[in-house]
Design an enzyme around this catalytic site. Structure first.
Site, PDB file in Angstrom:
ATOM      1  N   PHE A  11       0.725  -1.167  -0.145  1.00 17.84           N
ATOM      2  CA  PHE A  11       0.004   0.088  -0.016  1.00 17.84           C
ATOM      3  C   PHE A  11       0.735   1.266   0.052  1.00 17.84           C
ATOM      4  CE2 PHE A  11      -1.812  -3.025   2.998  1.00 17.84           C
ATOM      5  CZ  PHE A  11      -2.403  -3.962   2.126  1.00 17.84           C
ATOM      6  N   CYS A  12       2.053   1.085  -0.689  1.00 13.87           N
ATOM      7  CA  CYS A  12       3.056   2.298  -0.542  1.00 13.87           C
ATOM      8  C   CYS A  12       3.404   2.758   0.675  1.00 13.87           C
ATOM      9  CB  CYS A  12       2.435   3.463  -1.325  1.00 13.87           C
ATOM     10  SG  CYS A  12       2.241   3.172  -3.130  1.00 13.87           S
ATOM     11  N   ALA A  13       3.389   1.943   1.452  1.00 13.87           N
ATOM     12  CA  ALA A  13       3.866   2.230   2.965  1.00 13.87           C
ATOM     13  C   ALA A  13       4.798   1.039   3.349  1.00 13.87           C
ATOM     14  CB  ALA A  13       2.649   2.400   3.744  1.00 13.87           C
TER      15      ALA A  13
END
Length: 452
Positions: A377-379
């Site tokens: 999740f781009c994290a």
């Protein structure tokens, strides 16, 4: 309408009295009747549980764009009627967004492409020598743009976040900026932004809040929370027309290098160039995304007119049903930083024992017509932390924890736009248009999967 509360490390804090409006029915979304093919060739109604990535378009947003198109013309450049009307609509959108977030009258409202674009714009305007303080729990948009930053480990509880920010800011000389999310894009958990803003200001720092995951679900009042900057995206706010926004104090933005250099950002060009000192035209060079701005404002109007009480009540009912169902399935583990009882918006991430996240997502889509997100999740740092999978580096330099590989052992490194395929999870996210049947279908699909 009752007052809105935003979670703080202390008891819930009153943010602002909501404006008096006449509540309307919750608006519909486009695509609510979409049918998708599943295994065996059947068509089933699509269960969209991927709102945190991109929410569908609200019908009032679509109507606003359709109404603007016949008179679509240049902005700030023409004397003709269509140009004047389009300019007026564009500037009205700016006023609507300012009111939606409860901004101060003199705050700048700069239209961008999305939250990432807005954050990068601010990064280019920071005074020389600014140090940014940011938690490893943030989206990459908040982790990556800064030239000089202090990274803080995921806090064990909300009060620890406030304490860590306090200690970090106290040790920094010169200009400083605290960057934090309002609601996690991984767990949905609400962050104590009021307390963090107070700490930042006590140390002479400013605060930027990533509100991309908050504003589709809860009311935000920038003035009452005493925030310096807020960024969010239209495509998560039921306005998928390519616009985002940065709202906040003018001085840094007025003194920063123009984000784009070109027409509209200048007062005059000759032997020297005189740039606008008004940050709105200064950072909106070229022809802006007029329809995106109109769409974003229409979404703000639609949510405000609906009233937050009805929206929050329905979301909390559905997310409670979803989380209860997930907890009843052996082998399904929900990810959480601060525990099951912590307030959150309609986002749940989880793993399924014995399956990779991509395998789960593919089965849900291909066999049940359910759309979810899989990955990190781009994290990346945060998801690794939640999964207890510390980062390692393979010989080719690609991050590879080896965790959650699943039964197939397939390499899903390139499965998503900012994923490396390892130590991943599944994310289900809800919003306007989500039904109880969608939630129940996901729970039953997971029950079937773990029983295989």
């Amino acid at each position: 309408m009752p007052t809105l509360t935003i979670f703080n490390s202390a008891p819930a804090q009153v943010v602002a009295e909501a404006p008096a409006v006449t509540s309307r029915p919750i608006p519909a979304v486009l695509g609510a009747d979409l049918e998708v093919p599943v295994k065996g060739g059947r068509l089933v109604g699509y269960a969209n549980l991927d709102y945190a990535a991109s929410a569908p378009c609200l019908e009032p947003v679509n109507a606003a764009v359709a109404a603007a198109l016949p008179a679509y013309s240049s902005v700030h450049r023409g004397a003709g009627y269509a140009s004047q009307l389009t300019t007026a609509r564009y500037e009205q959108a700016r006023h609507t967004v300012r009111a939606f977030v409860g901004a101060r009258p003199d705050d700048a409202v700069i239209f961008t492409r999305n939250t990432t674009d807005a954050t990068n714009l601010l990064a280019g305007c920071l005074p020389a020598g600014t140090t940014t303080v940011v938690f490893d729990t943030e989206h990459h948009a908040s982790l990556l743009p800064w030239q000089q930053s202090v990274r803080l480990a995921p806090p064990a509880f909300p009060g620890a976040a406030v304490r860590a920010a306090d200690e970090a800011l106290a040790g920094i000389d010169g200009p400083k900026l605290l960057v934090v999310t309002a609601a996690s894009n991984v767990t949905g958990e609400l962050w104590p932004i009021a307390a963090l803003a107070h700490i930042a200001h006590r140390h002479g720092a400013r605060i930027l809040v990533d509100a991309a995951q908050l504003v589709p679900h809860r009311q935000l009042n920038l003035t009452a929370l005493d925030l310096d900057y807020v960024a969010f995206s239209g495509h998560k706010l039921y306005a998928p027309f390519g616009a985002g926004v940065l709202v906040g104090r003018r001085d840094w933005l007025a003194e920063g290098e123009p984000y784009l250099k070109g027409g509209g950002a200048v007062r005059s060009v000759g032997d020297t160039t005189e740039w606008h000192d008004d940050p709105e035209p200064r950072h909106e060079a070229g022809t802006p995304n007029v329809l995106g701005a109109i769409a974003l404002a229409a979404a703000c109007d639609a949510l405000t007119a609906t009233g937050w009480t009805a929206l929050v009540r329905e979301e909390e009912r559905l997310i409670a049903r979803l989380r209860s169902g997930l907890a009843s399935i052996e082998g399904v583990r929900e990810l959480s930083l601060w525990g099951d009882d912590h307030p959150r918006v309609g986002i749940v991430s989880f793993t399924v024992a014995g399956y990779s996240a991509r395998e789960v997502a593919e089965v849900l889509s291909g066999e049940y017509g359910i759309g979810v997100r899989d990955g990190k999740f781009c994290a990346h740092p945060f998801v690794r932390h939640l999964l207890g999978a510390p980062e390692r580096r393979s010989s080719d330099g690609v991050s590879d924890t080896g965790a959650n590989e699943g039964r197939s052992g397939r390499d899903h490194r390139h499965a998503g736009g900012c994923e490396d395929g390892t130590a991943s999870a599944v994310r289900a996210s809800i919003g306007i248009g989500t039904t109880q049947e969608h939630v129940d279908r996901l729970i039953e699909a997971l029950r079937d999967l773990v029983a295989r």
